[in-house]
Design a protein around this motif. Structure first.
Motif, mmCIF file in Angstrom:
data_model
loop_
_atom_site.group_PDB
_atom_site.id
_atom_site.type_symbol
_atom_site.label_atom_id
_atom_site.label_comp_id
_atom_site.label_asym_id
_atom_site.label_seq_id
_atom_site.Cartn_x
_atom_site.Cartn_y
_atom_site.Cartn_z
ATOM 1 N N ASN A 1 18.153 10.055 1.806
ATOM 2 C CA ASN A 1 16.877 9.788 1.166
ATOM 3 C C ASN A 1 16.687 10.854 0.135
ATOM 4 O OD1 ASN A 1 16.169 7.472 2.552
ATOM 5 N ND2 ASN A 1 15.105 8.519 4.137
ATOM 6 N N ASP B 1 16.773 9.859 -3.643
ATOM 7 C CA ASP B 1 15.597 10.077 -4.484
ATOM 8 C C ASP B 1 15.921 11.003 -5.656
ATOM 9 O OD1 ASP B 1 14.147 8.465 -2.864
ATOM 10 O OD2 ASP B 1 13.119 10.062 -1.780
ATOM 11 N N HIS C 1 -2.664 7.721 -1.805
ATOM 12 C CA HIS C 1 -1.418 7.406 -1.100
ATOM 13 C C HIS C 1 -0.740 6.194 -1.734
ATOM 14 C CE1 HIS C 1 1.443 7.037 2.167
ATOM 15 N NE2 HIS C 1 1.123 5.748 2.257
ATOM 16 N N GLN C 2 0.546 6.292 -1.943
ATOM 17 C CA GLN C 2 1.345 5.211 -2.520
ATOM 18 C C GLN C 2 2.548 4.942 -1.616
ATOM 19 O OE1 GLN C 2 0.113 3.744 -5.141
ATOM 20 N NE2 GLN C 2 -1.426 5.276 -5.672
ATOM 21 N N SER C 3 3.137 3.764 -1.776
ATOM 22 C CA SER C 3 4.341 3.455 -1.013
ATOM 23 C C SER C 3 5.470 4.369 -1.468
ATOM 24 C CB SER C 3 4.738 1.990 -1.226
ATOM 25 O OG SER C 3 5.123 1.773 -2.579
ATOM 26 N N ASN C 4 6.496 4.491 -0.617
ATOM 27 C CA ASN C 4 7.620 5.358 -0.959
ATOM 28 C C ASN C 4 8.304 4.922 -2.254
ATOM 29 O OD1 ASN C 4 7.239 6.982 1.280
ATOM 30 N ND2 ASN C 4 8.641 5.801 2.572
ATOM 31 N N THR D 1 6.007 5.778 -5.190
ATOM 32 C CA THR D 1 5.993 7.232 -5.372
ATOM 33 C C THR D 1 7.253 7.704 -6.080
ATOM 34 O OG1 THR D 1 4.613 7.586 -3.407
ATOM 35 C CG2 THR D 1 5.920 9.457 -4.184
ATOM 36 N N THR D 2 8.410 7.176 -5.638
ATOM 37 C CA THR D 2 9.670 7.539 -6.278
ATOM 38 C C THR D 2 9.686 7.118 -7.744
ATOM 39 O OG1 THR D 2 10.880 7.347 -4.186
ATOM 40 C CG2 THR D 2 12.182 7.257 -6.200
#
Length: 379
Positions: free
Chosen positions: A215, A219, A264-267, A270-271
């Motif tokens: 991860n 990322d 807050h955002q999803s992974n 966010t990426t």
């Protein structure tokens, strides 16, 4: 019949010759330095975690491994710049490549935490020489499209970051952090060999004569690739709209990418947002690296740009101790506010700069009256 002579500036000569085979070789050579430096910096993202687990370090001890590198870069940027402007670009580049290759390999053999910190700090001083390679290549490029070629040069840094992420992805699960350190020093070792074949900057010679003188891996891999569109955008706008407007545009886009992270955002999102932010940071960093050495005369270009480059590393030194600390302490909002505030101050500083270097010749003298060294050609 009397001889007639024509007088050309060095920039006239470079423009007349254009970007030829030698400039291409110079691009590859100096780009290799940028490539290797980026690998040595990106490696900090992987080694710290592995060493902390193996040697049971605290989070502060892990952060110091990163901080000492940027502290070394701060010292090295100024020191190598002075050496470059007083004794020649080649001597400075040779010294920087030697320090990085030797201490980079020795770091892989570190028996304990203290020796690793010391060796990585010394490696950082070698990395501070990166700006000299940048200035050396800059002084061979015609002024008409200098911005484009310097942006292409910066692409090597992105390739280095992406390559390091890919190398870590392959090496870390199969071997260990020592192998990663050793393999990452190879570009600097190659650079050390090639330096002996590279000529001194003609601008430097003329002015000295004149004055006497998985991860995590994935990322980082994805955000590393995001640097490419940042470089492309920088290449498109830097010679069209100018250095200052380009830097402001990059900062504005950076703010836009960071704003959604207040919530807050999803992974995946966010990426994506972080990739966009890195794209802007890379474009901004590239443009500032073009703008900074353009401001100074040849006689002190590496020193001036080196100081500027080194000052930027103060933020890199503080970041692991402050911003990372805020995030790990669940103060993500405070970290983003801090970043937005820094961006705002950066834009204000850009607006206060009273001049623009777009399309202008490099100056060779401190007073700026003589914009370039004249070369007499007998015809």
């Amino acid at each position: 019949m009397d001889d007639q002579s024509q007088v050309y500036t060095l920039d006239d000569a470079l423009t007349s010759m254009g970007f030829g085979k030698f400039q291409g070789l110079a691009l590859v050579y100096s780009g290799l330095a940028w490539f290797g430096d980026s690998m040595e910096i990106m490696i900090l993202s992987f080694v710290g975690t592995a060493v902390r687990s193996q040697w049971r370090l605290s989070s502060s001890e892990e952060s110091i491994i990163t901080t000492v590198v940027f502290a070394g870069m701060l010292v090295g940027a100024y020191s190598w710049g002075l050496i470059s402007d007083n004794y020649g670009r080649r001597k400075s580049m040779l010294g920087g490549a030697m320090v990085i290759s030797v201490t980079g390999l020795l770091s892989a053999l570190s028996p304990n935490y203290t020796s690793l910190v010391i060796l990585r700090g010394v490696t950082g001083t070698g990395l501070g020489c990166g700006q000299v390679f940048f200035s050396w290549f800059l002084e061979f490029v015609p002024p008409s499209n200098r911005g484009m070629w310097m942006t292409i040069f910066a692409t090597f840094g992105t390739l280095g970051s992406v390559s390091e992420a890919a190398l870590a992805w392959i090496v870390m699960p199969r071997l260990n952090w020592r192998w990663l350190l050793a393999l990452s020093a190879i570009p600097s070792c190659i650079l050390l060999i090639l330096t002996s074949f590279m000529p001194e900057s003609p601008r430097y010679l003329l002015t000295k004569e004149n004055v006497r003188d998985a991860n995590l891996y994935l990322d980082l891999f994805i955000t590393g690739l995001a640097e490419l569109p940042g470089l492309l955008l920088a290449a498109i706008i830097v010679d069209r709209v100018g250095r200052k407007p380009s830097m402001i545009i990059m900062n504005a886009l950076l703010c836009i990418f960071l704003l959604p992270l207040f919530t807050h955002q999803s992974n995946i999102l966010t990426t994506a947002l972080l990739a966009g932010a890195r794209m802007c940071c890379t474009g901004y960093y590239t443009i500032t690296n073009i703008f900074s050495p353009e401001i100074y005369p040849t006689s002190m270009r590496s020193t001036g740009a080196g100081i500027t480059f080194g000052m930027g590393k103060i933020g890199a030194m503080i970041c692991p101790l402050v911003a990372v600390g805020l995030v790990t302490s669940c103060h993500k909002t405070a970290a983003i506010i801090l970043l937005e505030a820094v961006i705002f101050v950066s834009v204000v500083c850009i607006l206060l700069i009273p001049f623009e270097t777009k399309g202008k010749e490099l100056t060779d003298t401190i007073d700026g009256v003589s914009t370039s060294k004249q070369v007499s050609v007998v015809g």
